[in-house]
Motif scaffolding. Structure first.
Motif, PDB file in Angstrom:
ATOM      1  N   ALA A  68      96.160   4.479   6.539  1.00  0.00           N
ATOM      2  CA  ALA A  68      95.743   5.885   6.509  1.00  0.00           C
ATOM      3  C   ALA A  68      94.309   6.045   5.983  1.00  0.00           C
ATOM      4  O   ALA A  68      93.370   5.567   6.600  1.00  0.00           O
ATOM      5  CB  ALA A  68      96.742   6.705   5.697  1.00  0.00           C
ATOM      6  N   ILE A  69      94.132   6.715   4.834  1.00  0.00           N
ATOM      7  CA  ILE A  69      92.783   7.066   4.370  1.00  0.00           C
ATOM      8  C   ILE A  69      91.941   5.837   4.024  1.00  0.00           C
ATOM      9  O   ILE A  69      90.729   5.969   3.836  1.00  0.00           O
ATOM     10  CB  ILE A  69      92.834   8.021   3.167  1.00  0.00           C
ATOM     11  N   ASP A  70      92.560   4.668   3.940  1.00  0.00           N
ATOM     12  CA  ASP A  70      91.799   3.459   3.641  1.00  0.00           C
ATOM     13  C   ASP A  70      91.315   2.738   4.899  1.00  0.00           C
ATOM     14  O   ASP A  70      90.608   1.734   4.792  1.00  0.00           O
ATOM     15  CB  ASP A  70      92.642   2.489   2.799  1.00  0.00           C
ATOM     16  N   GLU A  71      91.709   3.217   6.069  1.00  0.00           N
ATOM     17  CA  GLU A  71      91.240   2.607   7.309  1.00  0.00           C
ATOM     18  C   GLU A  71      89.805   3.037   7.598  1.00  0.00           C
ATOM     19  O   GLU A  71      89.416   4.169   7.323  1.00  0.00           O
ATOM     20  CB  GLU A  71      92.147   3.010   8.478  1.00  0.00           C
ATOM     21  N   VAL A  72      89.037   2.124   8.168  1.00  0.00           N
ATOM     22  CA  VAL A  72      87.634   2.426   8.467  1.00  0.00           C
ATOM     23  C   VAL A  72      87.534   3.569   9.461  1.00  0.00           C
ATOM     24  O   VAL A  72      86.659   4.434   9.346  1.00  0.00           O
ATOM     25  CB  VAL A  72      86.917   1.165   8.981  1.00  0.00           C
ATOM     26  N   TRP A  73      88.424   3.605  10.470  1.00  0.00           N
ATOM     27  CA  TRP A  73      88.338   4.683  11.462  1.00  0.00           C
ATOM     28  C   TRP A  73      88.632   6.048  10.841  1.00  0.00           C
ATOM     29  O   TRP A  73      88.128   7.064  11.315  1.00  0.00           O
ATOM     30  CB  TRP A  73      89.243   4.425  12.657  1.00  0.00           C
ATOM     31  N   TYR A  74      89.431   6.088   9.786  1.00  0.00           N
ATOM     32  CA  TYR A  74      89.700   7.341   9.081  1.00  0.00           C
ATOM     33  C   TYR A  74      88.453   7.757   8.291  1.00  0.00           C
ATOM     34  O   TYR A  74      87.997   8.915   8.356  1.00  0.00           O
ATOM     35  CB  TYR A  74      90.884   7.142   8.145  1.00  0.00           C
ATOM     36  N   LYS A  75      87.867   6.817   7.559  1.00  0.00           N
ATOM     37  CA  LYS A  75      86.692   7.122   6.748  1.00  0.00           C
ATOM     38  C   LYS A  75      85.519   7.572   7.614  1.00  0.00           C
ATOM     39  O   LYS A  75      84.811   8.531   7.271  1.00  0.00           O
ATOM     40  CB  LYS A  75      86.291   5.887   5.950  1.00  0.00           C
ATOM     41  N   ARG A  76      85.313   6.910   8.733  1.00  0.00           N
ATOM     42  CA  ARG A  76      84.181   7.249   9.590  1.00  0.00           C
ATOM     43  C   ARG A  76      84.356   8.630  10.213  1.00  0.00           C
ATOM     44  O   ARG A  76      83.387   9.397  10.352  1.00  0.00           O
ATOM     45  CB  ARG A  76      84.008   6.202  10.682  1.00  0.00           C
ATOM     46  N   ALA A  77      85.595   8.962  10.615  1.00  0.00           N
ATOM     47  CA  ALA A  77      85.831  10.265  11.214  1.00  0.00           C
ATOM     48  C   ALA A  77      85.556  11.388  10.219  1.00  0.00           C
ATOM     49  O   ALA A  77      84.960  12.419  10.575  1.00  0.00           O
ATOM     50  CB  ALA A  77      87.274  10.345  11.711  1.00  0.00           C
ATOM     51  N   VAL A  78      85.950  11.195   8.967  1.00  0.00           N
ATOM     52  CA  VAL A  78      85.713  12.220   7.951  1.00  0.00           C
ATOM     53  C   VAL A  78      84.219  12.350   7.662  1.00  0.00           C
ATOM     54  O   VAL A  78      83.689  13.469   7.548  1.00  0.00           O
ATOM     55  CB  VAL A  78      86.497  11.882   6.671  1.00  0.00           C
ATOM     56  N   ASP A  79      83.527  11.233   7.554  1.00  0.00           N
ATOM     57  CA  ASP A  79      82.082  11.285   7.293  1.00  0.00           C
ATOM     58  C   ASP A  79      81.319  11.920   8.453  1.00  0.00           C
ATOM     59  O   ASP A  79      80.319  12.618   8.248  1.00  0.00           O
ATOM     60  CB  ASP A  79      81.543   9.877   7.029  1.00  0.00           C
ATOM     61  N   ARG A 132      89.269  11.727  15.223  1.00  0.00           N
ATOM     62  CA  ARG A 132      88.635  13.007  14.895  1.00  0.00           C
ATOM     63  C   ARG A 132      89.313  13.587  13.665  1.00  0.00           C
ATOM     64  O   ARG A 132      90.545  13.578  13.551  1.00  0.00           O
ATOM     65  CB  ARG A 132      88.753  13.973  16.070  1.00  0.00           C
ATOM     66  N   ALA A 133      88.526  14.089  12.735  1.00  0.00           N
ATOM     67  CA  ALA A 133      89.045  14.589  11.465  1.00  0.00           C
ATOM     68  C   ALA A 133      89.527  16.025  11.594  1.00  0.00           C
ATOM     69  O   ALA A 133      88.970  16.830  12.354  1.00  0.00           O
ATOM     70  CB  ALA A 133      87.979  14.498  10.383  1.00  0.00           C
ATOM     71  N   ILE A 134      90.578  16.344  10.849  1.00  0.00           N
ATOM     72  CA  ILE A 134      91.072  17.706  10.700  1.00  0.00           C
ATOM     73  C   ILE A 134      90.780  18.163   9.274  1.00  0.00           C
ATOM     74  O   ILE A 134      91.227  17.514   8.307  1.00  0.00           O
ATOM     75  CB  ILE A 134      92.581  17.797  10.977  1.00  0.00           C
ATOM     76  N   PHE A 135      90.035  19.215   9.128  1.00  0.00           N
ATOM     77  CA  PHE A 135      89.680  19.769   7.820  1.00  0.00           C
ATOM     78  C   PHE A 135      90.400  21.107   7.622  1.00  0.00           C
ATOM     79  O   PHE A 135      90.582  21.873   8.575  1.00  0.00           O
ATOM     80  CB  PHE A 135      88.177  19.990   7.703  1.00  0.00           C
TER      81      PHE A 135
END
Length: 1382
Positions: free
Chosen positions: A921-932, A963-966
């Motif tokens: 989840a939040i520790d995956e690179v694809w998760y971090k990059r999408a949020v940034d 893609r991030a959901i905020f």
């Protein structure tokens, strides 16, 4: 008339010149052909813009539809998800309080062990009374084998059960086990007696574990050498691996046994110190260095006529005894030379003056221990006792202890050296053999501990720095990390073995060339080298890259602990000295040993849950030396080296400074001391509360991507320890967190809500494997302890009556002044059933998980994706989406596979499902990059492919789009709640890319009237999709996938930087390792012997002797090349004789073939990068000569090891006299023996730098719209032609479309992103070693007791004691057994 004629002549001349020019141009059309053609073709800038917009629109809408982005986002908003502000300072205080409580429990546990040990040592036993204990090396854990069936009666049955709390190692919680080092005689009276009385500790061990279920290994390390460890486990070692473990050399033992010390070692290098004396002396110094830790300071001086520093950089100073500095000393010890006469006066004065300066009361820099001080004299004799020097510099306060080591057997040289030690509160030993070095060196530690022991009541506990231990289901808790160099030698031995086996195969092929399908392969040096490395002919560069990538993936670090291979675990330890309280007629001060327990870093991280910090937030811990205890960028094992070395610890893995893992954005040169960073570091060292903000650079994906970010830092001390806990959170979205929970109790009571597990009913799901949702505290023997199984069980239990959360993670330990009734209320006694039922659940995390599960419960098979696509003309069948997924802030990952794409491939795929691998989840690179990237473009999907995609099966390569959901309240108040995404078959993604870019915009499909020169189908146009860091996502050549664009089009990449499409960002790596090639030995000749039997017998005898040397760590004193070669077991000492082997006499003459080979393959370039700051081409280009060039790797010529090292591998292989059939094309004695040699390497800590790239999306916008960037490389060829290019942002993605005209044959420089070593000159290199930031000395310092002068024991001569007898007995017994077996 004259004027007219003149005018006519002038006109004729102009016409004539024009005609000549026209003829010249018509005669040489090739000179301008490319140039005019390039001008005739206009770059399709409008077409590129159209393609980019259409590709972006298409993949955006399809990805949104498949991932159900809108549905999930609406659910988060409609379910009343709100924002809460993160109070970083309050958060870190709460976390530090939890960690402090946990640490207090550990301290109380070791104090109880210490008290019981001191009391038990006073008990009196009969000397002939049998000792009952479990020898960790003599356990039979299999209940199927009865005791009477075991041949060795020293083995004992003991039931062992695998326990997840102890890393799956089989243990027994009822008893402890004892480990006795190889160099300690287990039946010596003092050893037996200590094992006997320490048996009483078992009850204390068990009681501690019941009181604190988070306790790890508990142990008592005896000063006699053995280790008693709880719980009991088997100490399993491979027969070829030596048991080098000695508890007295572990950092927890050494630090607890004595206070910090400043030490000067004086090594006699006069002419008499030659041969065995020199080897013994060096080994003495090496063992002294092994007893030092990061709180000690040391320097070594060679002395003969003059006294000089062993390491020239450490001139006139004491340096911290960290692993890097110790490594410098060890390296320098290999180069010492003996000469002239020893001048003791100069040496002693030099040592005293240095220690006096170090101990100056004005020294407030934190350098030096300013506690114990010692001079260690290693010599073969002194002509005088130098009383005048000691009286001048050391008397009457005796601040410096003097320890003397007499090398050799001469009795008459004892007197003066013994006097020096006895007159200066030291100890004297005589070392006569290599076997007794370790035991004799360790005698100084109890002497340093005397003041502490004499005070009796002051038991100062210590905390070690971080270190890596190995826990393995088969090996257990066994490996000493100080064996790094030995492990490296073992791996070098494996490299040598593999190459030698391939050399043997090559010899057979040369002998029988008829078996070769292509005899010309023997003439191709590249093919021969590849055969020696990989064992096959005909390998292409792609095949080699695949072999290497497969090895790298196999050796890649364990997920969940970046940089660590499965089995390594980081930990710290708390320990306390154990004193002898016996009253004797003679004044003594005996140290019984050290009691301690391990604290795995993972147990600390459990108390600092990442979900509270949010995505891209992290925690870290720093000790009083400024060294990192844990940090997300701490990389303790090799990752950038060859795959064979990736699971070996780095030379300085446990002395990584906080300033080396936090990279400020202002850093433009290596080790620039940023004031903000150093101020934060000082506050961490001082354990002061801290709150700061810094601009930093964060690297991702093994230092291939970079993010620039502003972060807030908060810190708080961990009371009772030298540690400070810190947290870092991104500024902006890190200020807030999404708050959304389902109250479990209310949900259960609401009958309309149904079963809580219904929220997990659709799709597949998993939880973060490293997070604790719910867990049992004691019952660790369950087979399935996965988070998914536990959450199901606990949610089921929660629906039963009398459910309690029990969500308090820690509480303070019981107060010592509690009475019995108060203590009972604090911890009520538990029966076995209650003990098994004792659990913990994180209420906030579990209820957030339920909220997220409800919000993401959308992946139903009944939902038709086609209904979600607004544009019915798009079509989805050819795009290749295989999986849709979502990951949330609570660690939940859900996914559903697309049946039309997954069913055909997943069944036969060799790869694990993408979501089962990337489930953090939040520790995956694809998760971090999408949020940034959300800040860059809120509608964008972030695309990526594996960097090694070109080496994988093309049908299994996937493109990942996320893609991030905020959750947003306004443009300033927002926080990430989840990330959705899809995986796409890369091959179909490329087909879609080609299909779109091969069309002209004005036509719906390809048409003959479309000018092919204006599409990517044209041979004059190369088209690429690049991500925001410059990696190729798609191109017309599938071999380009995952590569950095600069490696193919370096000059274009530089132009993109100049055009501000990409920004170049310099990143430094201060944890890098460079591989130095070891010096080559001269080629030794091996004389032929006619008697094979004598040769076999000699090998057999030496093999048995060497076996003992390896088992006792003495093998390193021999030629190190032989040591590592033998350590791999390349010859069997019991093997039968082989056929006669003949060797050429004298040095081998290189044949012409080998000479050419040397020219083509220079010295091995494992780490020989050019330090230009930018990547540069290092490999030959493909030349079309039948092989694919040198490929993607550096081909090395392995040579330089002594001939007899390899010859042991080649025993029985004809090398000269055997007749063989040769191809007429193979000349000389081929293959020469030199080809069988590897080029040995040795790791060295170094600094590296790399330039990484970041897309500047805002620079591509004009008036709010993305417009093409038009560029051209002008005059890049001698004929004056250029290379125009066009760049267009692909909307709603992190991609750009790049089209490059390829007609002009411009030379393109390679620009890569491989880190290169920062070149230091001699001065800057020394400054790097001497750079010591602010540190805080340990609070405890006990270096004086007024009655110590009454102790008269100050040493004596070494002798053939129990340890030596044990070694000789071991050798004789092994030889006898070998003879019986043969």
């Amino acid at each position: 008339m004259r004027h007219k004629v003149k005018w006519w002549c002038s006109l004729s001349l102009v016409q004539h010149r024009t005609t000549v020019v026209f003829i010249l141009f018509s005669l040489f059309p090739t000179l301008l052909g490319v140039y005019t053609q390039e001008h005739d073709i206009n770059m399709p800038h409008q077409e590129v813009e159209f393609w980019a917009r259409k590709i972006g629109n298409h993949i955006f809408h399809l990805s949104n539809a498949f991932a159900l982005y809108n549905d999930i986002k609406d659910n988060f908003h409609s379910r009343d998800a709100t924002l809460q502000e993160n109070d970083g300072l309050q958060l870190v205080k709460e976390m530090a309080s939890d960690v402090t409580n946990m640490m207090k429990f550990k301290v109380d546990a070791v104090n109880r062990i210490m008290n019981v040990a001191e009391e038990a040592s006073l008990d009196k036993y009969k000397q002939d009374e049998a000792v009952d204990y479990f020898n960790a090396k003599r356990l039979n854990p299999s209940p199927d084998i009865p005791q009477e069936a075991i041949d060795d009666k020293n083995y004992r049955n003991l039931s062992l059960l695998s326990n997840s709390h102890f890393d799956g190692i089989p243990i027994n919680e009822s008893v402890s086990s004892v480990h006795v080092p190889t160099n300690v005689y287990a039946k010596a009276p003092d050893v037996i007696n200590a094992i006997r009385w320490s048996g009483r500790l078992d009850r204390t061990f068990k009681s501690n574990y019941e009181l604190d279920p988070t306790l790890s290994w508990q142990y008592f390390g005896s000063s006699t050498g053995f280790l008693r460890q709880y719980p009991a486990s088997e100490w399993v070692m491979d027969e070829k691996d030596p048991d080098l473990y000695d508890a007295r050399l572990r950092s927890w033992y050494i630090q607890a046994a004595s206070s910090p010390k400043d030490m000067v070692i004086l090594l006699d290098v006069s002419g008499s110190m030659t041969g065995l004396r020199k080897e013994i002396a060096i080994h003495v110094v090496l063992n002294i260095l092994e007893t030092l830790n990061e709180n000690d300071f040391v320097n070594i001086f060679n002395f003969s006529t003059e006294t000089t520093e062993l390491v020239s950089c450490f001139n006139d100073s004491l340096v911290q005894a960290n692993m890097e500095n110790i490594g410098e000393f060890k390296k320098a010890l290999k180069t010492i030379e003996t000469k002239e006469i020893a001048n003791f006066s100069k040496a002693l004065i030099k040592a005293f003056e240095l220690l006096q300066r170090s101990n100056s009361k004005y020294n407030k820099s934190g350098q030096g221990s300013q506690c114990n001080q010692a001079i260690m004299v290693v010599t073969d004799g002194a002509p005088d006792n130098y009383e005048k020097i000691f009286s001048t510099y050391n008397w009457p306060h005796f601040q410096v202890r003097v320890f003397t080591y007499l090398i050799g057997r001469e009795e008459k040289k004892k007197r003066d050296l013994s006097w020096m030690a006895c007159a200066n509160k030291g100890y004297f030993v005589q070392v006569t053999t290599l076997a007794e070095v370790r035991e004799q060196v360790l005698r100084y530690i109890p002497v340093m501990a005397r003041p502490m022991v004499m005070y009796q009541e002051d038991h100062h506990h210590i905390w070690t720095g971080v270190y890596a231990d190995i826990a393995h289901e088969r090996h257990g808790h066994i490996v000493d990390p100080k064996q790094i160099e030995w492990l490296w030698e073992v791996r070098e031995g494996k490299r040598q073995r593999d190459r030698t086996e391939n050399y043997q195969k090559l010899q057979k092929l040369v002998k029988d060339s008829s078996s070769l399908t292509n005899i010309h392969a023997l003439q191709d040096k590249w093919q021969v080298e590849n055969f020696l490395r990989y064992g096959e002919f005909g390998l292409s560069s792609r095949s080699i890259a695949r072999i290497k990538a497969a090895k790298m993936r196999k050796m890649r670090g364990r997920r969940g602990a970046p940089g660590l291979k499965e089995g390594y675990r980081l930990m710290t330890s708390v320990a306390v000295p154990v004193f002898d309280r016996k009253k004797t007629s003679t004044k003594t001060a005996n140290l019984l040993g050290v009691a301690g327990t391990d604290v795995p870093i993972r147990e600390i991280e459990k108390l600092v849950p990442p979900y509270k910090l949010g995505v891209n937030g992290y925690s870290f811990m720093v000790n009083s030396n400024g060294y990192v205890i844990y940090h997300p960028d701490l990389r303790p094992v090799h990752r950038e080296s060859n795959a064979e070395f990736q699971d070996i610890l780095k030379p300085n893995y446990n002395s990584v400074d906080f300033a080396e893992v936090e990279l400020t954005d202002y850093e433009n040169e290596a080790r620039a001391n940023d004031s903000e960073l150093l101020e934060l570091r000082k506050e961490l060292v001082e354990q002061n509360p801290a709150e700061r903000m810094m601009n930093v650079k964060i690297h991702l994906d093994d230092m291939k991507r970079v993010v620039q970010r502003t972060q807030k830092y908060f810190a708080q001390k961990i009371s009772g320890t030298p540690f400070s806990l810190g947290i870092a959170m991104p500024d902006g979205y890190g200020k807030y967190k999404v708050h959304g929970q389902i109250e479990l109790t209310r949900e259960i009571q609401d009958r309309r809500a149904g079963d809580v597990m219904d929220h997990f009913s659709t799709g597949n799901w998993s939880l973060h494997p490293d997070w604790v949702y719910c867990e049992y505290k004691y019952d660790q023997h369950q087979e399935d302890q996965s988070p998914e199984a536990l959450i199901k069980e606990f949610l089921s239990r929660a629906q039963k009556p009398n459910w309690k959360w029990r969500s308090t993670r820690t509480r303070p330990p019981p107060d010592p002044i509690m009475n019995q009734a108060q203590h009972k209320r604090w911890k009520p006694s538990m029966g076995s059933d209650e003990r098994k039922d004792n659990y913990y659940c994180d209420k906030d995390l579990v209820q957030s998980l339920l909220f997220d599960a409800r919000a993401t419960n959308v992946y139903s098979r009944e939902v038709k994706i086609e209904d979600k696509i607004k544009d019915k003309n798009m079509g989805s069948q050819n795009f290749g989406i295989t999986t849709a997924f979502v990951a949330t802030r609570s660690g939940l990952t859900r996914w559903i596979d697309n049946p039309s794409e997954s069913s055909s491939s997943n069944g036969n795929s060799k790869e694990r499902h993408f979501m089962k691998v990337h489930n953090r989840a939040i520790d995956e690179v694809w998760y971090k990059r999408a949020v940034d990237y959300y800040k860059e473009d809120q509608d964008a999907y972030v695309y990526s492919v594996p960097f090694d995609a070109a080496t994988r099966d093309p049908d299994e390569v996937l493109v990942t789009a996320t893609r991030a959901i905020f959750v947003e309240e306004n443009e300033y108040r927002m926080a990430p709640a989840a990330v959705v995404g899809v995986t796409i078959k890369h091959r179909k993604f490329v087909d879609f890319f080609k299909n779109e870019t091969y069309k002209c915009p004005s036509y719906p499909s390809r048409d003959s009237s479309c000018k092919k020169a204006k599409t990517c189908e044209s041979t004059s146009l190369n088209c690429y999709l690049l991500d925001d860091n410059g990696f190729i996502i798609a191109s017309e050549n599938e071999d380009d996938t995952g590569k950095f664009f600069g490696t193919l089009e370096g000059t274009i990449m530089e132009s993109l930087v100049q055009s501000e499409v990409y920004k170049k960002i310099q990143v430094f790596d201060y944890q890098a390792v460079c591989l130095d090639t070891q010096e080559k030995n001269s080629m030794a000749s091996i004389l032929t012997t006619p008697i094979q039997t004598l040769k076999w017998f000699a090998n057999w005898m030496m093999g048995n002797v060497f076996w003992v040397l390896v088992k006792t760590q003495l093998y390193t004193l021999w030629d190190p090349n032989e040591a590592w070669a033998y350590a791999q077991g390349q010859w069997d000492p019991n093997a039968a004789p082989t056929d006669e082997v003949t060797y050429s006499k004298g040095p081998i003459n290189h044949q012409s073939t080998f000479g050419e080979y040397q020219e083509m393959f220079p010295d091995e370039a494992v780490i020989t990068e050019e330090s230009s700051g930018e990547g540069s081409g290092k490999y030959p280009e493909e030349d079309g000569s039948g092989r694919e060039g040198s490929g993607e790797e550096e081909i090395a010529l392995y040579e330089g090891i002594l001939e007899y090292e390899v010859q042991d591998y080649l025993d029985g292989i004809p090398t000269e006299d055997t007749k063989r059939t040769e191809s007429p094309d193979v000349v000389g004695d081929f293959p020469p023996l030199e080809l069988a040699y590897i080029n040995k390497t040795h790791p060295r800590p170094c600094d590296k730098t790399v330039y990484l790239y970041k897309l500047q999306s805002k620079k591509l916008k004009q008036d709010g719209l993305y417009k093409p960037v038009k560029g051209k490389l002008s005059n890049c060829h001698t004929n004056g032609c250029g290379r125009p290019f066009s760049v267009q942002k692909v909307i709603s993605t992190n991609l750009i479309l790049v089209a490059v005209n390829s007609l002009c044959p411009c030379e393109s420089r390679k620009v890569d992103i491989e880190p290169v070593e920062v070149e230091h000159n001699e001065t800057t290199s020394c400054n790097r070693l001497l750079m010591q930031h602010y540190r805080k000395r340990p609070q405890s310092c006990v270096n004086y007791h007024p009655d110590e002068h009454e102790i008269k024991l100050c040493g004596g001569a070494g002798s053939l004691g129990p340890s030596s007898v044990a070694l000789l007995t071991l050798l004789l017994a092994h030889i006898y057994n070998s003879m019986m077996q043969s």
